[in-house]
Design a protein around this motif. Structure first.
Motif, PDB file in Angstrom:
ATOM      1  N   GLY A   5      13.434   6.627  -1.165  1.00 38.96           N
ATOM      2  CA  GLY A   5      14.607   5.797  -0.939  1.00 38.96           C
ATOM      3  C   GLY A   5      14.284   4.319  -0.920  1.00 38.96           C
ATOM      4  N   SER A   6      13.050   3.971  -0.553  1.00 39.99           N
ATOM      5  CA  SER A   6      12.634   2.576  -0.562  1.00 39.99           C
ATOM      6  C   SER A   6      11.197   2.386  -1.029  1.00 39.99           C
ATOM      7  N   GLU A   7      10.435   3.481  -1.022  1.00 29.51           N
ATOM      8  CA  GLU A   7       9.032   3.414  -1.416  1.00 29.51           C
ATOM      9  C   GLU A   7       8.764   4.417  -2.532  1.00 29.51           C
ATOM     10  N   GLY A   8       7.942   3.993  -3.490  1.00 32.55           N
ATOM     11  CA  GLY A   8       7.662   4.866  -4.621  1.00 32.55           C
ATOM     12  C   GLY A   8       6.201   4.835  -5.023  1.00 32.55           C
ATOM     13  N   GLU A   9       5.920   4.321  -6.230  1.00 30.76           N
ATOM     14  CA  GLU A   9       4.579   4.353  -6.819  1.00 30.76           C
ATOM     15  C   GLU A   9       3.574   3.574  -5.969  1.00 30.76           C
ATOM     16  N   THR A  10       2.517   4.259  -5.550  1.00 33.30           N
ATOM     17  CA  THR A  10       1.395   3.618  -4.858  1.00 33.30           C
ATOM     18  C   THR A  10       0.250   3.410  -5.860  1.00 33.30           C
ATOM     19  N   ILE A  11      -0.858   2.918  -5.387  1.00 30.31           N
ATOM     20  CA  ILE A  11      -2.016   2.771  -6.259  1.00 30.31           C
ATOM     21  C   ILE A  11      -2.748   4.091  -6.467  1.00 30.31           C
ATOM     22  N   ALA A  12      -2.351   5.161  -5.747  1.00 32.79           N
ATOM     23  CA  ALA A  12      -3.132   6.393  -5.709  1.00 32.79           C
ATOM     24  C   ALA A  12      -3.300   7.031  -7.084  1.00 32.79           C
TER      25      ALA A  12
ATOM     26  N   VAL B  39       6.511   6.025 -11.565  1.00 34.37           N
ATOM     27  CA  VAL B  39       6.182   6.182 -12.994  1.00 34.37           C
ATOM     28  C   VAL B  39       5.144   7.283 -13.216  1.00 34.37           C
ATOM     29  N   SER B  40       4.520   7.800 -12.153  1.00 39.82           N
ATOM     30  CA  SER B  40       3.513   8.863 -12.292  1.00 39.82           C
ATOM     31  C   SER B  40       4.078  10.150 -11.713  1.00 39.82           C
ATOM     32  N   THR B  41       4.628  10.985 -12.588  1.00 36.34           N
ATOM     33  CA  THR B  41       5.316  12.201 -12.134  1.00 36.34           C
ATOM     34  C   THR B  41       4.559  13.474 -12.503  1.00 36.34           C
ATOM     35  N   GLU B  42       3.428  13.339 -13.195  1.00 34.91           N
ATOM     36  CA  GLU B  42       2.641  14.509 -13.572  1.00 34.91           C
ATOM     37  C   GLU B  42       1.183  14.268 -13.192  1.00 34.91           C
ATOM     38  N   GLN B  43       0.480  15.366 -12.923  1.00 37.70           N
ATOM     39  CA  GLN B  43      -0.936  15.287 -12.597  1.00 37.70           C
ATOM     40  C   GLN B  43      -1.738  15.889 -13.755  1.00 37.70           C
TER      41      GLN B  43
ATOM     42  N   SER C 223       0.822  -1.218   0.000  1.00 35.69           N
ATOM     43  CA  SER C 223       0.000   0.000   0.000  1.00 35.69           C
ATOM     44  C   SER C 223       0.850   1.259   0.000  1.00 35.69           C
ATOM     45  N   THR C 224       2.100   1.122   0.378  1.00 33.80           N
ATOM     46  CA  THR C 224       2.977   2.299   0.441  1.00 33.80           C
ATOM     47  C   THR C 224       3.953   2.356  -0.724  1.00 33.80           C
ATOM     48  N   GLY C 225       3.867   1.408  -1.660  1.00 30.49           N
ATOM     49  CA  GLY C 225       4.723   1.431  -2.846  1.00 30.49           C
ATOM     50  C   GLY C 225       6.119   0.916  -2.610  1.00 30.49           C
TER      51      GLY C 225
ATOM     52  N   THR D 282       6.162  -3.919  -9.325  1.00 30.12           N
ATOM     53  CA  THR D 282       6.931  -2.877  -9.997  1.00 30.12           C
ATOM     54  C   THR D 282       6.133  -1.580  -9.990  1.00 30.12           C
ATOM     55  N   GLY D 283       6.753  -0.497 -10.447  1.00 28.23           N
ATOM     56  CA  GLY D 283       6.027   0.764 -10.545  1.00 28.23           C
ATOM     57  C   GLY D 283       4.825   0.649 -11.469  1.00 28.23           C
ATOM     58  N   ASP D 284       5.019   0.024 -12.631  1.00 28.35           N
ATOM     59  CA  ASP D 284       3.898  -0.191 -13.542  1.00 28.35           C
ATOM     60  C   ASP D 284       2.855  -1.108 -12.914  1.00 28.35           C
ATOM     61  N   GLY D 285       3.326  -2.134 -12.202  1.00 24.74           N
ATOM     62  CA  GLY D 285       2.386  -3.042 -11.559  1.00 24.74           C
ATOM     63  C   GLY D 285       1.524  -2.343 -10.533  1.00 24.74           C
TER      64      GLY D 285
END
Length: 566
Positions: A245-252, A211-215, A203-205, A414-417
């Protein structure tokens, strides 16, 4: 033979009849034409006027209102052989009414389209000529009265679902303002929709590169980011994903942006505030009501209420998205379904107390698919997740399994996942909270056996079913297994589609053991990574063509299940 003299009464009647055909007319002195004389018919066949003397008029010797036609006294107003004039017969089955041919209906009936009908009960002419009821709908007391199913209400002459009908929201004729959907019987006039996200590391990526850097829309997070924490929440910023550093793309971002895009495509808007407060590696007992993570989520709600009010924007918490289950699998939590039910109930009660909203706060979750990498060949957690949704189909929704997604380590996506999984949450969220409709994943409804053949009927979001070995590698029998207690369980010899929503499974022989169960995507080799090529998985999906923002397929894949055979 001597001719007998006529009886005196006959002579009197003959004298009363006057002249017949061929006598001179008193008005013209000329001969008649064989029709009624003065007071009878004109040259066009219509009866003439009375004599004007005050005495009853006669028509060719017939007392009014009768007229003579071809030597016979007839009633032109009612004689079907001479209706309105000599020699003007009515068609078969028609009566002569006031000199006009028509249908003669009894009491309680009227003429519609040339037939006698009862407006009280005729479904083709219900209450009025030409007012037809829909097929299968009865006409009762002059009104179309359909047989409404459970959950529907009869409003006028139509069955409606007051839980999602904008014209009858919560009751007949209770119309929602323009642009407000009807959800759970309540018009939703919300500008900012808060999506809370909890669970453990997925849940925290964890491990998911951004992979989502723009809104592209108006979706927001708190100023502290998607993983917002519980302090320093002083404003909103555009929703984007960040790496710590360890967490990135979430489902948000996947969830919020797909909802916004699909709503924009139909001329509407849906703005989401997304905030996560889960903690990696933690079981339900460390995330439930009374824990620090749970309190952090409520702090995010409090901040959302205050900031939205300061901006003059209507606000509500619409849902909690859970990505969880791995640690409870390791801990062999036998009460996980009950825990999920309590978790949702606690969130809804506490959110309503903080916001004052009456809208429900449903829980959306995905099934865990990575147990083979964690420990063991099977897991009860996916079944518990499905059981919780079946126990509260109005509050808990399974968006699907995770065996179709790419993993970085067999447990984390993964980020895409992660973004792809978010789009699955978007589909279910939108159906329930925007369209106000029920949501069910691709899951079995009934499993029946006749001899050595099983038929599995599925709830299918978008038929037809497909056995897909391109996107998911076949683990054998497309992921299906049969077990019983015999010790000599017959093997599966064929798995085939049996229609748009059912699958037929054939065994090598008729099973004789007890505790017969059908499983799907339920068993894997310990140590294997989750995903479409390894781990517990299956090949059954539907044909959902919902467009992804990023080119992902959004078919609904069958859930993990282990079900008894009926």
């Amino acid at each position: 033979m001597p001719v007998r003299a006529p009886h005196p009464l006959v002579l009197a009647l003959l004298c009363a009849c006057g002249g017949g055909a061929g006598t001179a007319s008193e008005a013209t002195g000329g001969p008649t034409t064989g029709g009624p004389t003065t007071g009878g018919l004109t040259a066009t066949g219509e009866p003439t006027s009375t004599s004007g003397t005050g005495e009853p008029a006669t028509t060719g010797g017939c007392p009014a209102p009768l007229a003579e036609c071809a030597g016979t006294c007839v009633d032109l107003d009612h004689d079907p052989a001479h209706c309105g004039g000599c020699g003007q017969p009515c068609g078969p089955g028609l009566a002569c009414l006031e000199g006009q041919c028509g249908v003669a209906c009894g009491d309680g009936s009227v003429v519609c389209d040339g037939a006698c009908v009862d407006l009280d009960v005729d479904p083709a002419h219900c209450g009025d000529c030409g007012h037809a009821c829909d097929p299968g709908v009865a006409c009762i007391a002059g009104a179309c009265v359909p047989d409404c199913v459970e959950g529907q209400a009869l409003c006028g002459e139509a069955c409606v679902d007051p839980s999602n009908d904008e014209a009858h929201c919560g009751g007949c004729d209770a119309t929602c303002p323009a642009g407000q959907p009807c959800v759970h019987g309540e018009c939703v006039g919300v500008g900012l929709h808060h999506l809370l996200i909890s669970g453990q590391s997925l849940s925290t990526g964890s491990g998911a590169m951004v992979v989502s850097t723009e809104q592209p829309y108006q979706n927001v997070s708190f100023n502290t980011g998607v993983r917002a924490g519980g302090v320093g929440l002083t404003g909103f910023i555009p929703l984007v994903e960040t790496w710590n550093g360890s967490e990135g793309e979430t489902i948000a971002s996947g969830a919020a942006n797909l909802v916004a895009e699909l709503e924009q495509a139909r001329g509407s808007a849906h703005r989401i505030l997304a905030s996560a407060h889960g903690v990696g590696g933690q079981p339900y007992s460390a995330l439930k009501k009374g824990t620090v993570p749970y309190a952090t989520g409520l702090a995010q709600v409090t901040a959302g209420v205050m900031l939205a009010a300061a901006m003059g924007e209507s606000y509500a918490v619409r849902a909690v998205a859970i990505v969880h289950g791995e640690t409870d699998h390791i801990n062999n939590n036998l009460a996980y379904a009950e825990d999920l039910l309590a978790w949702q109930s606690d969130y809804e009660a506490d959110v309503k107390a903080l916001t004052g909203q009456t809208l429900p706060v449903p829980m959306f979750l995905c099934q865990m698919s990575s147990w083979t990498k964690l420990a063991g060949a099977v897991s009860r957690i996916p079944g518990e997740q499905l059981a919780a949704a079946r126990a509260r189909p109005d509050r808990i929704f399974v968006v699907g399994p995770k065996y179709i997604f790419p993993y970085v380590d067999g447990v984390h996506l993964t980020g895409d996942g992660s973004r792809w999984l978010g789009e699955y949450y978007a589909k279910a969220y939108r159906r329930v909270l925007v369209d106000g409709l029920p949501w069910q994943p691709l899951a079995p409804r009934t499993i029946t056996r006749e001899g050595n053949v099983f038929t599995v009927d599925f709830a299918v979001p978008t038929p037809p079913l497909v056995l897909d070995t391109t996107l998911v590698v076949d683990p054998g029998n497309f992921g299906f297994e049969f077990t019983d207690s015999s010790g000599a369980t017959p093997a599966i010899t064929e798995v085939a589609l049996a229609g748009d929503t059912s699958v037929r499974i054939t065994l090598a022989g008729v099973p004789v053991g007890g505790n017969q169960r059908l499983r799907y995507a339920a068993t894997g080799a310990p140590g294997q990574s989750a995903g479409p090529m390894t781990g517990a998985r299956g090949n059954l999906r539907d044909s959902d063509a919902t467009p992804s923002r990023h080119g992902y397929t959004l078919y609904n894949w069958a859930v993990h299940f282990d079900e008894p055979v009926q």
